[in-house]
Design an enzyme around this catalytic site. Structure first.
Site, PDB file in Angstrom:
ATOM      1  N   SER A 149       0.730  -1.198   0.119  1.00  0.00           N
ATOM      2  CA  SER A 149      -0.019  -0.241   0.054  1.00  0.00           C
ATOM      3  C   SER A 149       1.057   1.187  -0.089  1.00  0.00           C
ATOM      4  CB  SER A 149      -0.893  -0.182   1.271  1.00  0.00           C
ATOM      5  OG  SER A 149       0.081   0.047   2.189  1.00  0.00           O
ATOM      6  N   ASP A 186      -0.790  -1.291  -4.284  1.00  0.00           N
ATOM      7  CA  ASP A 186      -2.252  -1.572  -3.664  1.00  0.00           C
ATOM      8  C   ASP A 186      -2.553  -0.213  -3.302  1.00  0.00           C
ATOM      9  OD1 ASP A 186      -4.340  -3.063  -2.774  1.00  0.00           O
ATOM     10  OD2 ASP A 186      -3.547  -3.247  -0.732  1.00  0.00           O
ATOM     11  N   SER A 243      -9.331 -11.708   3.395  1.00  0.00           N
ATOM     12  CA  SER A 243      -8.676 -12.563   4.441  1.00  0.00           C
ATOM     13  C   SER A 243      -9.995 -13.347   5.056  1.00  0.00           C
ATOM     14  CB  SER A 243      -8.137 -11.603   5.449  1.00  0.00           C
ATOM     15  OG  SER A 243      -6.853 -11.137   5.228  1.00  0.00           O
TER      16      SER A 243
HETATM   17  P1  13P Z   1      -7.999  -7.669   4.168  1.00  0.00           P
HETATM   18  O1  13P Z   1      -7.988  -6.823   5.205  1.00  0.00           O
HETATM   19  O2  13P Z   1      -9.160  -8.688   4.071  1.00  0.00           O
HETATM   20  O3  13P Z   1      -6.698  -8.686   4.235  1.00  0.00           O
HETATM   21  O4  13P Z   1      -7.982  -7.192   2.584  1.00  0.00           O
HETATM   22  C1  13P Z   1      -6.638  -6.579   2.091  1.00  0.00           C
HETATM   23  C2  13P Z   1      -6.842  -5.835   0.699  1.00  0.00           C
HETATM   24  O5  13P Z   1      -7.994  -5.957   0.314  1.00  0.00           O
HETATM   25  C3  13P Z   1      -5.821  -5.019   0.472  1.00  0.00           C
HETATM   26  O6  13P Z   1      -6.145  -4.386  -0.663  1.00  0.00           O
HETATM   27  O1  G3H Z   2      -6.527  -2.504   1.545  1.00  0.00           O
HETATM   28  C1  G3H Z   2      -5.857  -1.899   2.262  1.00  0.00           C
HETATM   29  C2  G3H Z   2      -4.553  -2.706   3.211  1.00  0.00           C
HETATM   30  O2  G3H Z   2      -5.005  -3.459   3.804  1.00  0.00           O
HETATM   31  C3  G3H Z   2      -3.426  -1.607   3.326  1.00  0.00           C
HETATM   32  O3  G3H Z   2      -3.456  -1.070   4.832  1.00  0.00           O
HETATM   33  O4  G3H Z   2      -2.425   1.241   4.490  1.00  0.00           O
HETATM   34  O5  G3H Z   2      -2.508  -0.096   6.512  1.00  0.00           O
HETATM   35  O6  G3H Z   2      -1.112  -0.730   4.632  1.00  0.00           O
HETATM   36  P1  G3H Z   2      -2.522  -0.199   5.107  1.00  0.00           P
HETATM   37 ZN    ZN Z   3      -8.056  -3.513  -0.931  1.00  0.00          ZN
END
Ligand code: 13P
Ligand code: G3H
Ligand code: ZN
Length: 308
Positions: free
Chosen positions: A49, A80, A210
């Site tokens: 991310s 992401d 998840s």
């Molecule tokens: P989870 O929080 O279900 O693992 O989803 C992760 C996700 O969609 C990251 O883009």
């Molecule tokens: O979809 C979101 C992810 O779980 C990223 O979360 O910005 O805390 O890394 P984060």
């Molecule tokens: Zn996501």
């Protein structure tokens, strides 16, 4: 420029498996992804991310990913939830294989023009783009109430045609984070069916996938943690969705965070004099790899699909 990720996404569509797209946060979590992909002979996506990119720093992320590819060339680096053209451009310029531009909280036309701009730039450098239409809710949001945040099939068709994205993230009722559902979820598989009828050649992406294993939550709580409402997507449902639909990329972040941290809790509390990080980080890495092997073999069906 050839993009091998495209090869695997198309293969996943044809053969009804999915690439696990796993968020990593340090060397050990990435090693768990590499290890599991090698044990199962799977292609997979290692994703960061914007905040994970900031946390590790772009040099570490790109050099770790480069090293991962030496072990398994069927591992692909993905951004992401990129929220702006600038962050997507940065990832493209850093050599990522694909980027997600997440304009899902914008109006359709703003999302369309931002996504199109990213796709034009990324494609000129041989990088794939994931767009999102509809909203995938965040931690503790109640997905059931926001009917209008699901992806509309007709809008999805228009969006993909206009933006030329290579993958589309669909909002069908999953949500991010570790406390997913305050009541039994209603996943809109009917919408997924309509979307794939209109867009049969577009790899679809499932976020918030998840499964939040109850045993792992128990370990977390048994060793001093406090997670009271943790729950995830049903593993059986996820398997069925991967097998029967055009979901070619399954985003998984929370399961890695949870397995890593619950194992750390266990190790630290059972070995109270241990102060060598290599000892307990190794166990956390091992546990996470074990969870990922299970997912690749039995949930995403990506095992033995590595070809390049
Ligand atoms: P989870 O929080 O279900 O693992 O989803 C992760 C996700 O969609 C990251 O883009
Ligand atoms: O979809 C979101 C992810 O779980 C990223 O979360 O910005 O805390 O890394 P984060
Ligand atoms: Zn996501």
């Amino acid at each position: 420029m050839e993009n091998n990720l495209k090869f695997y996404l198309d293969k996943a569509l044809k053969e009804h498996f999915a690439l696990g797209a796993f968020n990593f946060f340090n060397m050990e979590s990435l090693q768990a992804i590499i290890d599991a992909s090698l044990k199962t002979n799977s292609p997979a996506i290692m994703q960061v991310s914007e905040s994970a990119l900031r946390y590790m720093g772009e040099d570490f992320v790109t050099s770790l990913a480069k090293t991962a590819k030496k072990f398994n060339p069927a591992l692909f680096l993905h951004l992401d939830h990129g929220k702006s053209f600038e962050i997507c451009k940065k990832a493209v310029d850093l050599g990522f294989d694909s980027v997600m531009i997440d304009g899902s909280d914008l109006s359709f036309s703003q999302n369309e023009s931002l996504t199109k701009k990213v796709a034009l730039y990324a494609h000129s450098k041989g990088v794939l783009v994931e767009g999102e239409l509809g909203q995938i809710k965040g931690v503790e949001d109640d997905v059931d109430v926001a009917v209008n945040s699901f992806t509309s099939p007709e809008k999805a068709l228009e969006f993909v045609k206009k933006t030329n994205v290579d993958m589309l993230a669909v909002a069908i009722g999953t949500s991010h984070g570790i406390n997913k559902f305050s009541r039994p979820p209603c996943l809109r598989v009917d919408l997924l069916q309509q979307i794939e009828k209109l867009l049969p050649c577009t790899p679809l992406v499932l976020h918030g996938a998840s499964t939040i294993d109850k045993e792992i939550v128990k370990t977390f709580n048994d060793f001093g943690g406090k997670l009271e409402k943790a729950n995830g997507l049903s593993q059986e449902l996820l398997k069925k969705i991967v097998k029967e639909h055009n979901i070619a990329k399954v985003n998984t972040d929370s399961d890695l965070r949870l397995s890593f941290t619950s194992q750390l809790r266990k190790e630290l509390s059972e070995n109270r004099s241990e102060f060598n990080p290599r000892s307990y980080l190794d166990k956390a890495r091992e546990k996470t790899a074990q969870i990922l092997v299970y997912k690749m073999e039995n949930v995403f069906y990506s095992a033995k699909k590595k070809q390049l």
